[in-house]
Design a protein around this motif. Structure first.
Motif, mmCIF file in Angstrom:
data_model
loop_
_atom_site.group_PDB
_atom_site.id
_atom_site.type_symbol
_atom_site.label_atom_id
_atom_site.label_comp_id
_atom_site.label_asym_id
_atom_site.label_seq_id
_atom_site.Cartn_x
_atom_site.Cartn_y
_atom_site.Cartn_z
ATOM 1 N N ARG A 1 1.020 -1.021 -0.324
ATOM 2 C CA ARG A 1 -0.349 -0.267 -0.058
ATOM 3 C C ARG A 1 1.132 1.110 0.252
ATOM 4 O O ARG A 1 0.678 2.163 -0.327
ATOM 5 C CB ARG A 1 -0.486 0.106 0.788
ATOM 6 N N LEU A 2 2.247 1.045 0.913
ATOM 7 C CA LEU A 2 3.196 2.546 0.566
ATOM 8 C C LEU A 2 3.534 2.472 -1.074
ATOM 9 O O LEU A 2 3.529 3.856 -1.030
ATOM 10 C CB LEU A 2 3.597 2.229 1.858
ATOM 11 N N ILE A 3 3.743 1.536 -1.409
ATOM 12 C CA ILE A 3 4.171 1.896 -2.551
ATOM 13 C C ILE A 3 3.012 2.272 -3.804
ATOM 14 O O ILE A 3 3.265 3.469 -4.396
ATOM 15 C CB ILE A 3 4.414 0.308 -3.020
ATOM 16 N N GLU A 4 1.706 2.265 -3.667
ATOM 17 C CA GLU A 4 0.990 2.547 -4.556
ATOM 18 C C GLU A 4 0.615 4.141 -4.094
ATOM 19 O O GLU A 4 0.602 4.832 -5.053
ATOM 20 C CB GLU A 4 -0.667 2.019 -3.973
ATOM 21 N N LEU A 5 0.562 4.225 -2.563
ATOM 22 C CA LEU A 5 0.641 5.251 -2.717
ATOM 23 C C LEU A 5 1.845 6.995 -2.694
ATOM 24 O O LEU A 5 1.357 7.999 -3.249
ATOM 25 C CB LEU A 5 0.219 5.846 -0.426
ATOM 26 N N HIS B 1 1.258 9.920 -4.922
ATOM 27 C CA HIS B 1 1.564 11.127 -4.264
ATOM 28 C C HIS B 1 3.217 11.110 -5.913
ATOM 29 O O HIS B 1 2.611 12.939 -5.737
ATOM 30 C CB HIS B 1 2.630 10.795 -2.885
ATOM 31 N N ARG B 2 3.641 10.939 -5.769
ATOM 32 C CA ARG B 2 4.636 11.421 -7.305
ATOM 33 C C ARG B 2 4.020 11.896 -8.394
ATOM 34 O O ARG B 2 4.050 12.629 -9.373
ATOM 35 C CB ARG B 2 5.989 10.509 -7.597
ATOM 36 N N ASP B 3 3.047 11.439 -8.747
ATOM 37 C CA ASP B 3 2.105 11.360 -10.442
ATOM 38 C C ASP B 3 1.238 12.365 -10.085
ATOM 39 O O ASP B 3 1.562 13.678 -10.537
ATOM 40 C CB ASP B 3 0.995 10.665 -10.404
ATOM 41 N N LEU B 4 0.894 12.546 -9.096
ATOM 42 C CA LEU B 4 0.131 13.924 -8.186
ATOM 43 C C LEU B 4 0.997 15.377 -8.466
ATOM 44 O O LEU B 4 1.229 16.110 -9.035
ATOM 45 C CB LEU B 4 -0.261 13.444 -6.717
ATOM 46 N N ASP B 5 2.248 15.292 -7.860
ATOM 47 C CA ASP B 5 3.171 15.755 -7.573
ATOM 48 C C ASP B 5 3.808 16.342 -8.887
ATOM 49 O O ASP B 5 3.876 17.559 -9.191
ATOM 50 C CB ASP B 5 4.641 15.813 -6.754
ATOM 51 N N LYS C 1 -4.642 19.347 -1.811
ATOM 52 C CA LYS C 1 -5.170 18.470 -0.777
ATOM 53 C C LYS C 1 -5.121 17.256 -1.151
ATOM 54 O O LYS C 1 -4.470 16.821 0.139
ATOM 55 C CB LYS C 1 -6.470 19.661 -1.034
ATOM 56 N N ARG C 2 -4.564 16.328 -2.118
ATOM 57 C CA ARG C 2 -5.114 15.280 -2.099
ATOM 58 C C ARG C 2 -3.778 14.508 -1.919
ATOM 59 O O ARG C 2 -2.755 13.613 -1.485
ATOM 60 C CB ARG C 2 -5.552 14.633 -3.791
ATOM 61 N N LYS C 3 -2.616 15.491 -2.404
ATOM 62 C CA LYS C 3 -1.230 15.098 -2.760
ATOM 63 C C LYS C 3 -1.291 15.035 -0.838
ATOM 64 O O LYS C 3 -0.133 14.069 -0.217
ATOM 65 C CB LYS C 3 -0.346 16.116 -3.344
ATOM 66 N N LEU C 4 -1.477 16.124 0.038
ATOM 67 C CA LEU C 4 -1.095 16.263 1.465
ATOM 68 C C LEU C 4 -1.912 15.299 1.574
ATOM 69 O O LEU C 4 -1.534 14.948 2.986
ATOM 70 C CB LEU C 4 -1.894 17.805 2.570
ATOM 71 N N GLN C 5 -3.041 15.104 1.732
ATOM 72 C CA GLN C 5 -3.459 13.064 2.384
ATOM 73 C C GLN C 5 -2.612 12.613 2.138
ATOM 74 O O GLN C 5 -3.272 10.925 2.953
ATOM 75 C CB GLN C 5 -5.005 13.796 1.688
ATOM 76 N N LEU C 6 -2.640 12.128 1.508
ATOM 77 C CA LEU C 6 -1.641 11.387 0.677
ATOM 78 C C LEU C 6 -0.321 10.591 1.522
ATOM 79 O O LEU C 6 0.231 9.542 2.198
ATOM 80 C CB LEU C 6 -1.299 11.007 -0.749
#
Length: 66
Positions: free
Chosen positions: A10-14, A18-22, A44-49
């Motif tokens: 799950r960490l890898i997926e998130l 996170h990198r994609d959103l960045d 906001k989504r990036k921060l939640q991730l």
């Protein structure tokens, strides 16, 4: 699969999300024709991730008695 492996996966997926959103945020910012509301939602989504990633990482660290 045990809990640690599930958390690691799950960490890898998130982290990937996170990198994609960045990358998307950077691209929209450099474009100059970006929607402020969309940009705010992505940030906001990036921060939640990031918060979720931190919580999962804390689950992997064993408790140390004081």
């Amino acid at each position: 699969m045990n809990d640690d492996q599930t958390i690691q996966r799950r960490l890898i997926e998130l982290d990937v999300e996170h990198r994609d959103l960045d990358a998307v945020i950077d691209m929209l910012t450099l474009d100059g024709h970006h929607d402020q509301l969309q940009l705010r939602r992505l940030k906001k989504r990036k921060l939640q991730l990031k918060d979720h990633i931190t919580l999962l990482k804390m689950q992997l660290v064993p408790d140390v008695p004081a």
